[in-house]
Structures are given as C-alpha cells and as structure tokens.
Design a protein around this motif. Structure first.
Motif, PDB file in Angstrom:
ATOM      1  N   TYR A 161      -4.798  12.248 -11.140  1.00 36.30           N
ATOM      2  CA  TYR A 161      -3.754  11.970 -12.134  1.00 36.30           C
ATOM      3  C   TYR A 161      -3.890  10.587 -12.765  1.00 36.30           C
ATOM      4  CZ  TYR A 161      -1.475  16.258 -10.649  1.00 36.30           C
ATOM      5  OH  TYR A 161      -1.192  17.573 -10.392  1.00 36.30           O
ATOM      6  N   ASP A 162      -5.056   9.977 -12.618  1.00 35.41           N
ATOM      7  CA  ASP A 162      -5.326   8.663 -13.231  1.00 35.41           C
ATOM      8  C   ASP A 162      -4.314   7.605 -12.797  1.00 35.41           C
ATOM      9  OD1 ASP A 162      -7.529   9.662 -14.722  1.00 35.41           O
ATOM     10  OD2 ASP A 162      -6.135  10.505 -16.183  1.00 35.41           O
ATOM     11  N   VAL A 163      -3.960   7.644 -11.537  1.00 29.37           N
ATOM     12  CA  VAL A 163      -3.036   6.655 -10.969  1.00 29.37           C
ATOM     13  C   VAL A 163      -3.859   5.616 -10.207  1.00 29.37           C
ATOM     14  CG1 VAL A 163      -1.158   6.270  -9.315  1.00 29.37           C
ATOM     15  CG2 VAL A 163      -1.150   8.321 -10.767  1.00 29.37           C
ATOM     16  N   PRO A 164      -3.689   4.325 -10.487  1.00 27.78           N
ATOM     17  CA  PRO A 164      -4.413   3.317  -9.702  1.00 27.78           C
ATOM     18  C   PRO A 164      -3.976   3.350  -8.239  1.00 27.78           C
ATOM     19  CG  PRO A 164      -2.785   2.279 -11.132  1.00 27.78           C
ATOM     20  CD  PRO A 164      -2.834   3.714 -11.525  1.00 27.78           C
ATOM     21  N   GLU A 165      -4.934   3.254  -7.333  1.00 27.91           N
ATOM     22  CA  GLU A 165      -4.601   3.379  -5.905  1.00 27.91           C
ATOM     23  C   GLU A 165      -3.596   2.326  -5.460  1.00 27.91           C
ATOM     24  OE1 GLU A 165      -7.363   4.191  -2.837  1.00 27.91           O
ATOM     25  OE2 GLU A 165      -8.764   5.244  -4.168  1.00 27.91           O
TER      26      GLU A 165
END
Length: 399
Positions: A186-190
C-alpha cells in the motif's frame, strides 16, 4: 421405552470431541445424539490469530463437521442457541424451534471479558470466531489503503493489541511478520507502521515460566513491537485507546485479547456460575442437575491445590471425551469416572517458525517449539477424524 436423547450445544473443542466420542462409543439404539452449532464447521481457536493477521488461509482453521462426523449417527442441527432450560429439558433456538433432551452437554464456549473498560465492546475487535477474524484482517488492510488517501495520518497504520496473554502475543508476533509486506503493498513507509501491545500485568504472558517469558520479550523487541506492561487500558474510543494516566495512543485498529468469560447464555439458564462458568462436580456435571454436563470454556474445574485449571483447548478436548464416556456409563449402568486432566504441556507461537513451550519439565524455544506446536495440532486433528482429515490439513501447517 423411548431411546434417550443426548443434545450437545456447541462444536468447539469440547463439544465436538464429546460428539465424536459418543459416535464411536455407543452402539446403535443406545442413544439419539444431537449436535447443535451455529456453523456447519468447527474452527480451531488456537490458530485464529493467523487468519486474523492474514498469514494463513481460513481453511487452515476450519474443519467441516461432515469430515469428522457420521450424520447418520450424530444428528446435526445448524442453529443458534437462544436459551436452554435444564429443569424443563428443552433447548430453544433463534427462530423459535425447541429441541427436548434427556441429557445435555453444554459446550457453548466463551465471549470477551471487557472488565468494564469504557468503549471496549463498542470500538475494539476481538479474536473469537472465523467471521470475526475475517473482519479484523480486512479492516487492517482497508486502514492501510486509507493512509495515502487521508493525508498520511499514522493512526491508520497504528494497531493496538490489548492483552499480552497467549492470544495477544501470538497475534502481535504473527502480525509483525506481515506488516512489512502490507506496507509495501500500500506504499506505506515502514516507519509509519506502529504495532503496540498493552498489558495491565507486570509482564507479558502472566504466570508463565520466567525464562520463556524473557525469550518471548526479546523476540517481540526484535520484531519491532512496542510492549507496555503495567499499563491498564482506561478507555477505548473511535480514535484509539486511553491508558492509565490519561496517556493516549491514536489508532484506527484496536484488537482486544485481554480476557474471556463464559457464554452469557449459560448464566441466563439458571446454572450456578463463576464469571459465566459452571463449577462442575468431579464428573463434569452442573450442580443440582445430574443430567447436564458442562465442558470447555463453559466449565471451571478445580485441581487438588484449589486453583482452577486454565481454560485451554487441551483441557476442553479431555473434558469432552470424559463427559461422553460418563454419559455412556450412565446409559449402561456402569460407574462414571471422575475427570482428571492430563496436562501434557503448553506451547505458543511467536510467528511462523518461532515458538516457546513446556512439555513435561522441558522447555523448548524457537523452531523446535514451533514444530512441536504443529505436531500437537495435527495430533488433535487425528483424534477428531483420523488420517483423512490430517492429510487434508497438513499442507496448511507447513506452508
């Protein structure tokens, strides 16, 4: 003389083992055995945390009743129990159908215990059934999909798990292994992903072996899980949780694993209960009702030291078998046997190939503990349905 009717309420660990034991023990004509359950399948509650986290298929935990029962010998009725009357010997289902019985086995399981925490019942999820864990899994994925769409608010990718007993620890460690993949999808930064475990007791896994607790704590840290012990949850809101001291954690996902109590239907039936559980006699019968047996999370059994045995799956399985054999003894006019649990050990997963446990007096860690847990679960399936059900399920345990 009419054939006596045995009705079993619930197809959890205790109820289904009672049904399969009666099916194999009784001769034709000895009793008319009925099993009433909300679903036409049994689910393995000790593995529900995996489909909840999205790391295992639903089929791993679901066992169709037809795969383990002969419906010519055990009459299955799919329905939801509304109430039962132990004195009147009647079970009433949602929709109004009534089913009479001569003997009853109550195995209705548990429900979440919220301990009066404000908002918990309304705003938190619970790992309690196959349907409930589907909702948790899909909700987490939906929240991750909203992260970019709603202004990159980290509350969407913050998950709070209340309770650090076995279910809580197994769920957070399983979820920790999936979250990096979910973030990439989901293109979320870790760094925007936060997984928090909150426990009111001084340590995680309260009452468990200290060396195994220390190992588990180290694994949680390795997986990036925030652990807050000695930290009761004061309230749960649509925006997250309020901890003791009015500290808030903003989170769009709160999952409660902090305790269970017996099913409220049992309490409403008029049976004498302790937090929804019936204190049974040595033969697993309800006080005052020699024809009513209670097993699993619906029952509380005290050991010789005066302390109750924990409501675990292995004890529920043993109770179901013992109740069935005592019912067979009643029908045949032979002596019943008091229930004495054989606690073979305790095993917990800490992710896919990590675990901890005690078997006998030996402690196990890591991969060995994980393999022992898988072996224990396959042994249970073999007890239910023999080699055919093991062969159907074994690939899910080693995928």
């Amino acid at each position: 003389m009419a054939t006596p009717r045995i009705v079993i309420l619930g197809a959890g660990y205790g109820g289904l083992m009672a049904a399969t034991t009666l099916m194999r023990t009784l001769e034709d004509g000895e009793a008319d055995v009925w099993l009433i359950n909300k679903h036409d399948y049994h689910y393995m509650t000790t593995h529900l945390h995996e489909p909840a986290a999205g790391t295992a298929a639903d089929e791993k935990v679901r066992v169709p009743l037809r795969d383990v029962l002969d419906f010519d010998r055990v009459h299955f009725r799919q329905g939801t129990v509304k109430r039962f009357d132990p004195a009147g010997r009647i079970v009433e289902l949602e929709g109004g159908e009534t089913i009479p019985f001569d003997y009853l086995v109550v195995a209705l399981g548990s429900e979440p215990e919220t301990f009066g925490i404000e908002g918990l019942r309304e705003h938190a999820f619970a790992i309690r059934s196959l349907n409930s864990v589907r909702v948790i899994r899909e909700h987490i994925e939906y929240m991750f999909s909203l992260y970019r769409a709603r202004g990159e608010d980290p509350a969407y990718t913050t998950i709070v798990v209340g309770g650090a007993g076995f279910t809580g620890i197994e769920f957070v460690t399983e979820l920790a292994e999936r979250l990096p993949r979910l973030a990439r999808a989901y293109d979320v930064p870790e760094e925007a992903v936060r997984l928090v475990n909150v426990e009111a007791a001084p340590t995680i896994l309260p009452g468990f072996d200290p060396s195994l607790v220390a190992y588990a704590e180290a694994k949680l840290r390795e997986k990036g899980i925030e652990v807050h012990t000695n930290t009761p949850i004061k309230a749960c809101t649509p925006e997250g949780v309020v901890l003791q001291g009015d500290r808030e954690i903003r989170a769009k996902t709160v999952v409660w694993t902090g305790g269970v109590r017996g099913n409220r239907i049992v309490e409403a039936s008029g049976l004498e209960v302790i937090r929804g559980r019936v204190k049974v006699d040595p033969y697993l019968r309800a006080p005052g009702y020699d024809h009513v047996f209670v097993v699993g999370d619906s029952a509380v059994v005290f050991g010789e030291d005066g302390r109750p045995y924990p409501p675990t799956a292995q004890i529920a399985v043993q109770e179901g078998r013992a109740a069935a054999l005592n019912l067979a003894a009643i029908l045949r006019g032979t002596p019943m046997q008091p229930f004495k649990p054989n606690i073979q050990g305790t095993l917990a997963s800490l992710g896919r190939w990590e675990g901890i446990g005690i078997v006998g007096k030996r402690r196990f860690y890591g991969l060995i503990a994980s393999l022992l847990k898988r072996g224990s679960d396959l042994r249970y399936l073999w007890q239910l349905g023999g080699m055919p059900i093991v062969l159907k399920k074994i690939r899910y345990f080693f995928a």
